[in-house]
Write an enzyme that holds these catalytic residues in place. Structure first.
Site, PDB file in Angstrom:
ATOM      1  N   SER A  23       0.832  -1.209   0.138  1.00 55.47           N
ATOM      2  CA  SER A  23       0.070  -0.175  -0.140  1.00 55.47           C
ATOM      3  C   SER A  23       0.910   1.176   0.131  1.00 55.47           C
ATOM      4  CB  SER A  23      -0.998  -0.087   1.251  1.00 55.47           C
ATOM      5  OG  SER A  23      -1.835   0.846   1.252  1.00 55.47           O
ATOM      6  N   ASP A  55      -9.348  -4.280  -6.590  1.00 58.77           N
ATOM      7  CA  ASP A  55      -8.828  -3.263  -5.426  1.00 58.77           C
ATOM      8  C   ASP A  55      -9.202  -2.200  -6.020  1.00 58.77           C
ATOM      9  OD1 ASP A  55      -7.240  -1.399  -3.995  1.00 58.77           O
ATOM     10  OD2 ASP A  55      -5.451  -2.623  -4.392  1.00 58.77           O
ATOM     11  N   HIS A  65      -8.008  -4.357  -1.575  1.00 55.26           N
ATOM     12  CA  HIS A  65      -6.973  -3.630  -1.392  1.00 55.26           C
ATOM     13  C   HIS A  65      -6.233  -4.315  -0.030  1.00 55.26           C
ATOM     14  CE1 HIS A  65      -3.944  -0.388  -1.428  1.00 55.26           C
ATOM     15  NE2 HIS A  65      -3.899  -0.069  -0.044  1.00 55.26           N
TER      16      HIS A  65
END
Length: 357
Positions: A156, A297, A327
């Site tokens: 991320s 995502d 995600h």
């Protein structure tokens, strides 16, 4: 840059060093087993892109013998230096699924290094670029006398910072694994984050920072996960005490409360903004990179990961995962992520290839 190093749990930069225990005199210093987990902090001055020179405190944790190949691990904006549990720090780490004996990030094979994001303590209330974090990591490596990273594993926001590190400090890096993080912030995801920050601002106007931050986190969770997961996990709405309550509300309340209890409001806002400041030319990254994307995502669309992989300046491999966790797949898809990490750490990337998993 100037450095001042301080040890919380008596860490050493090198195996042959000696450590002074808190409360002891220099004459009573003793050597420490280099294989244990240690914590420390480094004070340094960084030139921030939007705030000039600032003194910052870099709080780190290292697991494993520092003479082993060093792997830096960085997660999302809610992650910290405690990646995995150890004898010295037994509480759960944010990535216990991958860090530990017999796992992909085994401290018997690698020295695992992580730090708290600059700004995560809420004391540095200024705009922070992801490139600032990359420079902070380089400063930490300098202070710890680590010349080269075997790998940088970023998830991320950590993947965004990893790309910045690879671009600016590529000579110090052997391999980057960028999971669910790319060279830009997608406008749709930025809009989600802008609404989250407005929720925080609204809470502040009502003199209720905690509630505003809880709501912001709940909105974030909706962007991290997928409709498919919620459909499989939660029941239909019902009437409770005369009001309609949907199946996911208890879960969202839990997530919001847990996050707000440990996160300063300023830290959330500034790190959320930092994601939106991500802007990097992939061609500037010339180290080998493993890119990991997830179908579904909504924060980092697969199309952006494919663009990144196609424009990177060095050897590249792209893995595309199927997961209902969106995600958050890097936290939930233990086996698939472990296999990718093993491939990236144990073998060289050979040519440009896309792998479906």
């Amino acid at each position: 840059m100037s450095f001042q190093t301080h040890t919380d749990r008596h860490p050493v930069a090198r195996a042959e060093s000696h450590v002074l225990f808190e409360g002891e005199s220099a004459a009573s210093s003793v050597s420490i087993d280099a294989g244990r987990a240690v914590r420390g902090q480094v004070r340094t001055t960084l030139g921030l892109r939007y705030a000039g020179l600032r003194e910052v405190c870099l709080r780190y944790e290292r697991i494993g013998d520092p003479s082993l190949p060093v792997v830096f691990v960085a997660g999302g904006i809610s992650a910290d230096r405690h990646v995995g549990a150890s004898d010295a720090h037994a509480d759960a780490g944010w990535w216990d699924a991958q860090v530990g004996a017999g796992r992909a990030l085994d401290p018997q094979r690698y020295c695992i290094l992580a730090f708290d994001w600059v700004g995560s303590d809420g004391e540095l209330d200024v705009a922070l670029d992801p490139a600032d974090q990359a420079d902070a990591i380089a400063a930490l490596l300098d202070a710890l006398r680590i010349e080269h990273l075997h790998a940088f594993i970023g998830c991320s926001y950590g993947a965004m910072v990893g790309l910045q590190f690879a671009a600016a400090h590529g000579a110090r890096l052997g391999h980057l694994v960028a999971i669910s993080g790319v060279h830009r912030a997608h406008p749709y995801a930025s809009a989600w984050r802008a609404l989250q920050r407005r929720a925080v601002a609204l809470g502040a106007l009502q003199c209720d920072d905690t509630h505003g931050l809880e709501l912001a986190r709940q909105l974030a969770i909706l962007s991290y996960r997928t409709p498919e997961e919620f459909d499989a996990r939660f029941d239909a709405a019902g009437v409770v005490d005369g009001r309609v309550r949907v199946g996911a509300e208890d879960y969202l309340d839990h997530c919001g409360g847990k996050y707000a209890s440990r996160t300063p409001t300023a830290a959330f806002v500034r790190l959320s903004e930092s994601i939106d400041l991500q802007a990097l030319q992939p061609e500037s990254v010339r180290v080998p990179v493993t890119v990991v994307a997830v179908n579904g995502d909504r924060v980092v669309p697969v199309a952006d990961s494919r663009e990144l992989a196609g424009r990177l300046g060095g050897e590249t491999r792209l893995h595309v995962l199927e997961s209902i966790f969106g995600h958050d797949a890097f936290l939930k898809e233990r086996d698939a992520i472990a296999a990718i990490l093993a491939d990236a750490l144990y073998t060289r990337v050979s040519g440009d290839a896309e792998v479906a998993a």
